[in-house]
Motif scaffolding. Structure first.
Motif, mmCIF file in Angstrom:
data_model
loop_
_atom_site.group_PDB
_atom_site.id
_atom_site.type_symbol
_atom_site.label_atom_id
_atom_site.label_comp_id
_atom_site.label_asym_id
_atom_site.label_seq_id
_atom_site.Cartn_x
_atom_site.Cartn_y
_atom_site.Cartn_z
ATOM 1 N N UNK A 121 0.940 -1.236 0.176
ATOM 2 C CA UNK A 121 0.085 0.070 -0.065
ATOM 3 C C UNK A 121 0.982 1.120 0.031
ATOM 4 N N UNK A 122 0.845 2.221 -0.930
ATOM 5 C CA UNK A 122 1.559 3.355 -1.138
ATOM 6 C C UNK A 122 1.020 4.349 -0.378
ATOM 7 N N UNK A 123 0.989 4.753 1.084
ATOM 8 C CA UNK A 123 0.181 5.550 1.880
ATOM 9 C C UNK A 123 1.319 6.341 2.636
ATOM 10 N N UNK A 151 -7.361 4.370 2.708
ATOM 11 C CA UNK A 151 -6.264 3.845 3.401
ATOM 12 C C UNK A 151 -6.429 2.713 4.699
ATOM 13 N N UNK A 152 -7.541 2.945 5.139
ATOM 14 C CA UNK A 152 -7.955 2.336 6.299
ATOM 15 C C UNK A 152 -8.415 0.913 5.839
ATOM 16 N N UNK A 153 -9.135 0.915 4.671
ATOM 17 C CA UNK A 153 -9.747 -0.344 4.218
ATOM 18 C C UNK A 153 -8.719 -1.082 3.620
ATOM 19 N N UNK A 154 -7.638 -0.964 3.405
ATOM 20 C CA UNK A 154 -6.561 -1.664 3.033
ATOM 21 C C UNK A 154 -6.367 -2.978 3.716
ATOM 22 N N UNK A 239 -11.793 -15.727 -4.951
ATOM 23 C CA UNK A 239 -12.856 -14.997 -5.293
ATOM 24 C C UNK A 239 -13.140 -13.687 -4.664
ATOM 25 N N UNK A 240 -12.811 -14.209 -3.247
ATOM 26 C CA UNK A 240 -13.032 -13.189 -2.092
ATOM 27 C C UNK A 240 -12.032 -12.015 -2.443
ATOM 28 N N UNK A 241 -10.873 -12.424 -2.407
ATOM 29 C CA UNK A 241 -9.603 -11.365 -2.749
ATOM 30 C C UNK A 241 -9.950 -10.651 -3.894
ATOM 31 N N UNK A 242 -10.501 -11.368 -5.040
ATOM 32 C CA UNK A 242 -10.969 -10.607 -6.326
ATOM 33 C C UNK A 242 -11.736 -9.466 -6.166
ATOM 34 N N UNK A 243 -12.868 -9.779 -5.234
ATOM 35 C CA UNK A 243 -14.033 -8.863 -4.984
ATOM 36 C C UNK A 243 -13.271 -7.550 -4.136
ATOM 37 N N UNK A 244 -12.587 -7.939 -3.218
ATOM 38 C CA UNK A 244 -11.737 -6.891 -2.562
ATOM 39 C C UNK A 244 -10.938 -6.017 -3.229
ATOM 40 N N UNK A 245 -10.178 -6.629 -4.259
ATOM 41 C CA UNK A 245 -9.146 -5.848 -5.281
ATOM 42 C C UNK A 245 -10.206 -5.147 -6.186
ATOM 43 N N UNK A 246 -11.333 -5.552 -6.845
ATOM 44 C CA UNK A 246 -12.304 -4.771 -7.550
ATOM 45 C C UNK A 246 -12.822 -3.669 -6.676
ATOM 46 N N UNK A 247 -13.066 -3.891 -5.834
ATOM 47 C CA UNK A 247 -13.886 -2.432 -4.984
ATOM 48 C C UNK A 247 -12.867 -1.581 -4.602
ATOM 49 N N UNK A 248 -11.481 -2.019 -4.458
ATOM 50 C CA UNK A 248 -10.655 -0.774 -4.277
ATOM 51 C C UNK A 248 -10.224 -0.215 -5.574
ATOM 52 N N UNK A 249 -10.085 -1.151 -6.495
ATOM 53 C CA UNK A 249 -9.943 -0.412 -7.873
ATOM 54 C C UNK A 249 -10.934 0.650 -8.167
#
Length: 263
Positions: A121-123, A151-154, A239-249
């Motif tokens: 995470x680049x914070x 940033x907190x959602x990371x 799939x769970x990780x992919x969902x988190x990634x998509x939301x963050x994108x």
């Protein structure tokens, strides 16, 4: 200038013109007050200008961090999408006993499952400004609130990636360690997606000739219910990780557009 006003005061006192002196004194007080107000206004203007420059610089640097985050998220998305493809392929062979992968294909598809993505995470820009209390003078409170949430959602990404890694270490690796790794060749790592170059590793392993003439019964592992359960569990976590990634994108895209629009 001070001597000039002092000279006027002295003349008025000496001429005993108290009425005029009072008016003069009042005027002088008013001039002093006006001078102070002007000085304060100039000082406030300078402070606001510095604060605005600091805020603009902060958001410019945050934008650079978000662009690096976006590139990293694209990598994470590709990594986990490919992982699902490999899991899907293996599960297809597990559930169809009439299909035979062959040892080389088996090795190429199980090898990527040993790898996991490291959450980054680049914070630095945000955390540095936060620790220094820089935000106190910023006006864009809503954007700061959105950044803080981002940033907190990371931690959601960290938890998702950690879940996959933990499952690999406790379920997949013990299962695969029952199988000799004689299936590894130079081509074994061709499907591996990793930030580090691992090609030399597989070349090195393949260069060490195995004289044992092992019979590698990969079908025994492929057909076991434990393998099926693992593949399904790994796929669910991925799939769970992919969902988190998509939301963050989506979040990083929205933040970038808002910062660019406001500047």
């Amino acid at each position: 200038m001070i001597k000039f006003f002092r000279h006027i005061r002295q003349n008025l006192i000496m001429e005993n013109k108290s009425g005029k002196y009072l008016k003069y004194a009042l005027g002088e007080i008013i001039l002093v007050v006006i001078g102070i107000l002007i000085a304060l206004q100039i000082n406030n203007w300078n402070e606001n200008r510095k604060a605005k420059a600091s805020e603009d610089n902060f958001f410019e640097n945050v934008l650079l961090d978000l662009e690096k985050d976006e590139a990293k998220l694209d990598y994470y998305y590709e990594f986990h999408s490919k992982r699902i493809d490999y899991l899907d392929t293996l599960l297809t062979y597990v559930r169809n006993p009439n299909l035979s992968m062959g040892i080389d294909k088996f090795g190429m598809y199980v090898e990527p499952l040993f790898y996991s993505a490291n959450p980054t995470n680049y914070s630095n820009t945000f955390e540095s400004a936060k620790s220094m209390g820089t935000f106190n003078n910023f006006k864009e409170k809503e954007r700061l609130k959105a950044l803080s949430q981002y940033y907190s959602d990371f931690v959601l990404i960290e938890q998702a990636f950690s879940s996959i890694l933990r499952f690999v270490e406790t379920q997949f690796e013990p299962l695969m360690y029952t199988l000799p790794e004689g299936y590894m060749t130079e081509a074994t790592g061709n499907l591996v997606i990793n930030e580090e170059d691992v090609k030399d590793f597989y070349i090195k392993i393949a260069s060490i000739k195995d004289y044992r003439n092992l019979s590698i019964d990969y079908e025994k592992i492929l057909r076991t219910p434990i393998m099926e359960n693992y593949l399904i569990g790994d796929m669910g976590r991925t799939y769970n990780a992919l969902g988190k990634i998509t939301a963050r994108q989506a979040m990083v895209k929205s933040l970038k557009e808002k910062i660019k629009y406001d500047h």
